[in-house]
Design an enzyme around this catalytic site. Structure first.
Site, PDB file in Angstrom:
ATOM      1  CG  HIS A  95      -3.201  -2.473   0.148  1.00 45.40           C
ATOM      2  ND1 HIS A  95      -4.258  -2.164   0.965  1.00 45.40           N
ATOM      3  CD2 HIS A  95      -2.083  -2.119   0.832  1.00 45.40           C
ATOM      4  CE1 HIS A  95      -3.793  -1.636   2.087  1.00 45.40           C
ATOM      5  NE2 HIS A  95      -2.474  -1.602   2.036  1.00 45.40           N
ATOM      6  CD  GLU A 167       1.109  -4.138   3.348  1.00 43.95           C
ATOM      7  OE1 GLU A 167       1.628  -3.159   3.909  1.00 43.95           O
ATOM      8  OE2 GLU A 167       0.236  -4.030   2.480  1.00 43.95           O
TER       9      GLU A 167
HETATM   10  P1  PGA Z   1       0.254   1.390   7.671  1.00 39.21           P
HETATM   11  O1  PGA Z   1      -0.208   0.913   6.239  1.00 39.21           O
HETATM   12  O2  PGA Z   1       1.753   1.425   7.685  1.00 39.21           O
HETATM   13  O3  PGA Z   1      -0.355   2.762   7.822  1.00 39.21           O
HETATM   14  O4  PGA Z   1      -0.298   0.412   8.659  1.00 39.21           O
HETATM   15  C1  PGA Z   1       0.408  -0.166   5.614  1.00 39.21           C
HETATM   16  C2  PGA Z   1      -0.298  -0.516   4.355  1.00 39.21           C
HETATM   17  O5  PGA Z   1      -1.515  -0.322   4.249  1.00 39.21           O
HETATM   18  O6  PGA Z   1       0.336  -1.020   3.420  1.00 39.21           O
END
Ligand code: PGA
Length: 257
Positions: A95, A167
């Protein structure tokens, strides 16, 4: 019909008790969500109660990280054998907060992916370009490099055990800027192409994450190459997650396969 993947990483929010309560509500509202694979990734200390609460339901439980070694002098780390003791199916790896705050590298993520596969887990590998990469218009190159490095050595016959979360770093969290659907679609195309090159057409789910909310979830799930959503803040409130599950499942059922 392919399954829709919807999951949340609870980060360092929710105690064990709060996680258990949250899961009970989620099990209740998702009883009929046959088209979706739902998963929740709580903190380590909540894992035991979370897996007990989710037993026999359609909710999968994941861990937010894992050390690749089975044991050793690694104070503060958690090994695959320790996670095996719970009903944990998914290991979240790489992540952006692990990469940026804890300085994890692609090489370390790769070791975790290989270890997770060897221990029968589903690695959920997170990749994403920074705001600077986007500015230089090298997002696709960065994503390809992350995939190639983090998935190095994954045998082709294990590839379908993988999940990928795309992401963009600049889209995540309270300071994140939601990505535009066109932009997301282009990146997913690249990711699918690289995965195809690496694993010859194996079906590997690619989820989108980063400021997903009730307003944009349906339009993101409509996109080609988006197999699900990996959600932070908007899923932590059960009513908001319920709405996202309902809306995206409807869109999913109408998606042409
Ligand atoms: P968020 O987080 O939806 O609050 O932007 C996504 C993540 O950190 O995977």
């Amino acid at each position: 019909m392919k399954k829709l993947f919807l999951g949340t990483n609870l980060k360092m929010y929710k105690t064990a008790q709060q996680t258990e309560d949250y899961l009970k509500s989620l099990i209740n509202i998702s009883k009929d969500s046959d088209d979706a694979v739902l998963f929740v990734i709580p903190s380590y200390t909540a894992l035991e109660r979370a897996s007990e609460a989710a037993a026999g339901s359609n909710i999968h439980i994941g861990a937010q990280n894992m050390h690749p070694e089975e044991q050793g002098q690694f104070t503060g780390e958690i090994s695959p054998l320790m996670l095996k003791e719970f009903n944990v199916g998914i290991i979240e790896i790489g992540h952006s907060e692990r990469r940026s705050i804890f300085k994890e590298t692609d090489k370390e993520e790769n070791a975790k992916v290989l270890s997770a596969l060897a221990h029968g887990f589903t690695p959920l590998l997170c990749i994403g370009e920074s705001a600077e990469d986007k500015e230089y218009e090298i997002s696709d190159e960065i994503l390809a490099i992350q995939l190639k490095r983090c998935l190095s050595g994954v045998p082709e016959d294990k590839a379908e055990q993988l999940m990928i979360a795309y992401e963009p770093v600049w889209a995540i969290g309270v300071n994140g800027v939601p990505a535009q659907p066109d932009y997301v679609a282009e990146r997913h195309r690249t990711i699918k192409r690289v995965l195809d090159d690496l694993f010859c057409g194996k079906d590997i789910p690619v989820l989108y994450g980063g400021s997903v909310n009730m307003e944009n979830a349906a339009s993101l799930i409509k996109l080609d190459g988006v197999d699900g959503l990996f959600i932070g803040r908007s899923a932590w409130d059960i009513q908001s997650f319920e709405k996202i599950i309902k809306e995206t499942t409807e869109v999913w059922q109408n998606k042409k396969w």
